[in-house]
Design a protein around this motif. Structure first.
Motif, PDB file in Angstrom:
ATOM      1  N   ALA A   4       0.807  -1.156  -0.193  1.00 42.00           N
ATOM      2  CA  ALA A   4      -0.099  -0.022   0.108  1.00 42.00           C
ATOM      3  C   ALA A   4       0.788   1.312   0.046  1.00 42.00           C
ATOM      4  O   ALA A   4       0.487   2.264  -0.750  1.00 42.00           O
ATOM      5  CB  ALA A   4      -0.933  -0.008   1.190  1.00 42.00           C
ATOM      6  N   ARG A   5       1.892   1.159   0.728  1.00 48.34           N
ATOM      7  CA  ARG A   5       2.724   2.451   0.806  1.00 48.34           C
ATOM      8  C   ARG A   5       3.515   2.527  -0.570  1.00 48.34           C
ATOM      9  O   ARG A   5       3.421   3.839  -1.088  1.00 48.34           O
ATOM     10  CB  ARG A   5       3.974   2.239   1.688  1.00 48.34           C
ATOM     11  CG  ARG A   5       4.921   3.378   1.904  1.00 48.34           C
ATOM     12  CD  ARG A   5       5.962   2.987   3.146  1.00 48.34           C
ATOM     13  NE  ARG A   5       6.894   2.074   2.472  1.00 48.34           N
ATOM     14  CZ  ARG A   5       8.080   2.279   1.838  1.00 48.34           C
ATOM     15  NH1 ARG A   5       8.299   3.454   1.361  1.00 48.34           N
ATOM     16  NH2 ARG A   5       8.764   1.320   1.409  1.00 48.34           N
ATOM     17  N   LEU A   6       4.049   1.526  -1.262  1.00 47.09           N
ATOM     18  CA  LEU A   6       4.640   1.740  -2.645  1.00 47.09           C
ATOM     19  C   LEU A   6       3.494   2.030  -3.558  1.00 47.09           C
ATOM     20  O   LEU A   6       3.687   2.929  -4.594  1.00 47.09           O
ATOM     21  CB  LEU A   6       5.119   0.404  -3.055  1.00 47.09           C
ATOM     22  CG  LEU A   6       6.471   0.153  -1.943  1.00 47.09           C
ATOM     23  CD1 LEU A   6       7.132  -1.208  -2.706  1.00 47.09           C
ATOM     24  CD2 LEU A   6       7.659   1.433  -2.368  1.00 47.09           C
ATOM     25  N   PHE A   9       3.196   6.138  -3.281  1.00 48.10           N
ATOM     26  CA  PHE A   9       4.429   6.451  -3.994  1.00 48.10           C
ATOM     27  C   PHE A   9       4.015   6.467  -5.437  1.00 48.10           C
ATOM     28  O   PHE A   9       4.095   7.596  -6.214  1.00 48.10           O
ATOM     29  CB  PHE A   9       5.793   5.712  -3.683  1.00 48.10           C
ATOM     30  CG  PHE A   9       6.394   6.295  -2.455  1.00 48.10           C
ATOM     31  CD1 PHE A   9       7.015   7.344  -2.144  1.00 48.10           C
ATOM     32  CD2 PHE A   9       5.923   5.568  -1.247  1.00 48.10           C
ATOM     33  CE1 PHE A   9       7.637   7.802  -1.341  1.00 48.10           C
ATOM     34  CE2 PHE A   9       6.621   6.018  -0.111  1.00 48.10           C
ATOM     35  CZ  PHE A   9       7.476   7.115  -0.221  1.00 48.10           C
ATOM     36  N   ALA A  10       3.668   5.269  -6.113  1.00 50.34           N
ATOM     37  CA  ALA A  10       3.324   5.211  -7.584  1.00 50.34           C
ATOM     38  C   ALA A  10       2.078   5.973  -8.116  1.00 50.34           C
ATOM     39  O   ALA A  10       2.397   6.506  -9.044  1.00 50.34           O
ATOM     40  CB  ALA A  10       3.348   3.630  -7.999  1.00 50.34           C
ATOM     41  N   GLY A  11       1.143   5.897  -7.237  1.00 51.13           N
ATOM     42  CA  GLY A  11      -0.070   6.477  -7.595  1.00 51.13           C
ATOM     43  C   GLY A  11       0.034   8.095  -7.799  1.00 51.13           C
ATOM     44  O   GLY A  11      -0.423   8.767  -8.379  1.00 51.13           O
ATOM     45  N   THR A  47      10.187   2.666 -11.892  1.00 50.87           N
ATOM     46  CA  THR A  47      11.206   1.439 -12.141  1.00 50.87           C
ATOM     47  C   THR A  47      11.717   0.981 -10.658  1.00 50.87           C
ATOM     48  O   THR A  47      11.954  -0.043 -10.155  1.00 50.87           O
ATOM     49  CB  THR A  47      12.435   1.523 -13.057  1.00 50.87           C
ATOM     50  OG1 THR A  47      11.802   2.080 -14.223  1.00 50.87           O
ATOM     51  CG2 THR A  47      12.938   0.258 -13.187  1.00 50.87           C
ATOM     52  N   ALA A  48      12.146   2.226  -9.781  1.00 57.61           N
ATOM     53  CA  ALA A  48      12.539   1.969  -8.435  1.00 57.61           C
ATOM     54  C   ALA A  48      11.469   1.636  -7.758  1.00 57.61           C
ATOM     55  O   ALA A  48      11.913   0.751  -6.534  1.00 57.61           O
ATOM     56  CB  ALA A  48      13.037   3.335  -7.880  1.00 57.61           C
ATOM     57  N   ILE A  49      10.236   1.718  -7.715  1.00 59.50           N
ATOM     58  CA  ILE A  49       9.302   1.292  -6.831  1.00 59.50           C
ATOM     59  C   ILE A  49       9.066  -0.209  -7.148  1.00 59.50           C
ATOM     60  O   ILE A  49       8.835  -0.853  -6.215  1.00 59.50           O
ATOM     61  CB  ILE A  49       7.965   2.001  -7.135  1.00 59.50           C
ATOM     62  CG1 ILE A  49       7.839   3.249  -6.502  1.00 59.50           C
ATOM     63  CG2 ILE A  49       6.711   1.406  -6.648  1.00 59.50           C
ATOM     64  CD1 ILE A  49       6.621   4.272  -7.169  1.00 59.50           C
ATOM     65  N   VAL A  97      -0.057  -2.226  -6.522  1.00 56.62           N
ATOM     66  CA  VAL A  97       0.903  -1.156  -6.792  1.00 56.62           C
ATOM     67  C   VAL A  97       0.247  -0.460  -7.997  1.00 56.62           C
ATOM     68  O   VAL A  97      -0.025   0.764  -8.210  1.00 56.62           O
ATOM     69  CB  VAL A  97       2.340  -1.389  -7.053  1.00 56.62           C
ATOM     70  CG1 VAL A  97       3.205  -0.251  -7.674  1.00 56.62           C
ATOM     71  CG2 VAL A  97       2.869  -1.626  -5.828  1.00 56.62           C
ATOM     72  N   LEU A  98      -0.054  -1.313  -8.862  1.00 59.96           N
ATOM     73  CA  LEU A  98      -1.133  -0.964 -10.144  1.00 59.96           C
ATOM     74  C   LEU A  98      -2.251  -0.338 -10.147  1.00 59.96           C
ATOM     75  O   LEU A  98      -2.591   0.455 -10.657  1.00 59.96           O
ATOM     76  CB  LEU A  98      -0.917  -2.146 -11.185  1.00 59.96           C
ATOM     77  CG  LEU A  98       0.350  -2.671 -11.742  1.00 59.96           C
ATOM     78  CD1 LEU A  98       0.304  -4.128 -12.465  1.00 59.96           C
ATOM     79  CD2 LEU A  98       1.003  -1.583 -12.694  1.00 59.96           C
ATOM     80  N   ILE A  99      -3.050  -1.045  -8.906  1.00 63.55           N
ATOM     81  CA  ILE A  99      -4.404  -0.202  -8.651  1.00 63.55           C
ATOM     82  C   ILE A  99      -3.999   1.241  -8.239  1.00 63.55           C
ATOM     83  O   ILE A  99      -4.760   2.151  -8.619  1.00 63.55           O
ATOM     84  CB  ILE A  99      -4.891  -0.867  -7.349  1.00 63.55           C
ATOM     85  CG1 ILE A  99      -5.312  -2.379  -8.184  1.00 63.55           C
ATOM     86  CG2 ILE A  99      -6.200  -0.189  -6.923  1.00 63.55           C
ATOM     87  CD1 ILE A  99      -6.020  -3.388  -6.737  1.00 63.55           C
ATOM     88  N   GLY A 100      -2.877   1.384  -7.390  1.00 62.38           N
ATOM     89  CA  GLY A 100      -2.516   2.799  -7.009  1.00 62.38           C
ATOM     90  C   GLY A 100      -2.064   3.719  -8.418  1.00 62.38           C
ATOM     91  O   GLY A 100      -2.396   4.927  -8.402  1.00 62.38           O
TER      92      GLY A 100
END
Length: 386
Positions: A204-206, A209-211, A308-310, A330-333
């Motif tokens: 969820a944290r990542l 960040f991604a979102g 990419t880092a995420i 992460v992709l949902i974000g």
């Protein structure tokens, strides 16, 4: 040669992940063809796949119970090709709408797998390089398909949808050159289980960040053309060139990701958000087209490095059987970040609508995320020592 073709085939899966919007150039012709429908309803045909990509990602855990990796990817690519090309045969609004729904579901089926399978199949430096190349492959695929659509619509708007025939080519490469990984029954069961609390929090944290990274990227695409034209910095065609370069610079960032990771290590995520903040600040106070272009290109480079880092950090921290489910989170974000970007701009508009205010607030938010990333890095180091 066999290993090379396998890598090309794995990377090819990512080349079509953002193909839903590649047919956007056909929208003016579609508005003319569906003239009896409201413009908003016709525009919905372009964005509809995104909602169903998100739906499939939400159901990712349940789908892992039913389908293994090969079944999911083959099904997804077949849905993309068959449903994607349907408007060339049937042009009724209902048929086109239905085709876009199934296209989104097909993209959703391969979305998480196209990323997680790299982390599952490769290790060390090879995995880092492949994750970087994956980001470049996504940009190259999107740019190529978008340019191809621009040529095809000169003949007829329905020809734009023939680009989805490339999914069949990707499918053939996958079937011929990517070996099937047989997972044990225990691993297959784990794929369908809920993420443990600790890993759920990290995912969820990542995802956050991604979102936010995707949200800022989408806002740049939405506001830079207006900044150029309304601010008398240049023409609409100049804005188009800047946004085109904004996407293409992501190819470079993918190629240099491995050296950047070697140089900065676990600090890369925090430093990238700091660099995105500086780029946002540059956009906020650009009074010249060349300065704006440099700031936008800087943001485009950092956007790709961040993503990419995420995914690299996710691969480092997740056990292999949980990686696909964590990638889906992460992709949902990412999808929510893109979908909510117009509402973020609308919310900022309640305070003020100047472009300097919008991107200054983005710069401040990036500083907060950078501090958060550095604190989390230090906390993990403390936990490891303790």
């Amino acid at each position: 040669m066999k290993v090379f073709l396998e890598k090309i085939s794995v990377l090819a899966l990512s080349s079509m992940l953002v193909s839903a919007f590649s047919v956007s150039s056909a929208l003016p012709s579609m508005l003319d063809y569906f003239h009896s429908y409201p413009a908003e309803q016709v525009e919905l045909l372009i964005s509809t796949p995104s909602f169903f990509v998100l739906l499939v990602l939400v159901l990712n855990r349940q789908l892992n119970w039913l389908l293994n990796e090969r079944q999911m990817i083959v099904t997804g690519l077949l849905m993309m090709s068959m449903a994607g090309m349907l408007p060339q045969v049937l042009q009724g609004y209902g048929f086109v709408f239905l085709s876009r729904i199934f296209l989104g579901m097909g993209i959703g089926l391969i979305n998480a797998k196209a990323i997680s399978m790299i982390s599952e199949r490769y290790e060390g430096t090879e995995r880092i390089q492949m994750l970087g190349f994956r980001g470049s492959s996504e940009v190259v695929g999107s740019a190529f398909l978008t340019m191809l659509v621009g040529q095809l619509i000169k003949f007829k708007w329905t020809y734009a949808f023939t680009i989805y025939s490339f999914a069949l080519l990707v499918l053939l490469f996958y079937l011929f050159f990517v070996p099937n990984q047989i997972k044990s029954r225990q691993d297959q069961v784990q794929l369908g289980e809920r993420l443990p609390v600790r890993f759920r929090y990290e995912s969820a944290r990542l995802a956050l960040f991604a979102g936010w990274n995707v949200c800022i990227s989408s806002c740049i695409s939405l506001r830079v053309p207006l900044m150029v034209t309304q601010g008398s910095l240049g023409t609409a065609s100049a804005a188009s060139v800047i946004l085109g370069l904004y996407q293409i610079v992501g190819i470079v960032s993918g190629l240099v990701f491995a050296p950047l990771l070697r140089r900065f290590g676990s600090r890369l995520l925090g430093l990238s958000y700091l660099a995105l903040g500086l780029s946002s600040l540059g956009i906020a106070f650009s009074s010249d087209l060349s300065v704006l272009a440099i700031a936008v290109l800087g943001a485009g480079f950092v956007n790709s490095v961040l993503m990419t880092a995420i995914f690299h950090q996710l691969a480092e921290e997740m056990p292999a059987p949980l990686l696909n489910s964590a990638t889906a989170v992460v992709l949902i974000g990412c999808n929510l970040g893109g979908a909510l970007s117009p509402y973020v701009l609308k919310g900022i508009g309640l305070i003020g609508e100047s472009y300097s205010l919008i991107f200054s607030l983005f710069a401040i938010s990036c500083l907060v995320f950078a501090i958060f990333a550095i604190r989390m890095k230090n906390r993990r180091k403390f936990d490891a020592v303790g």
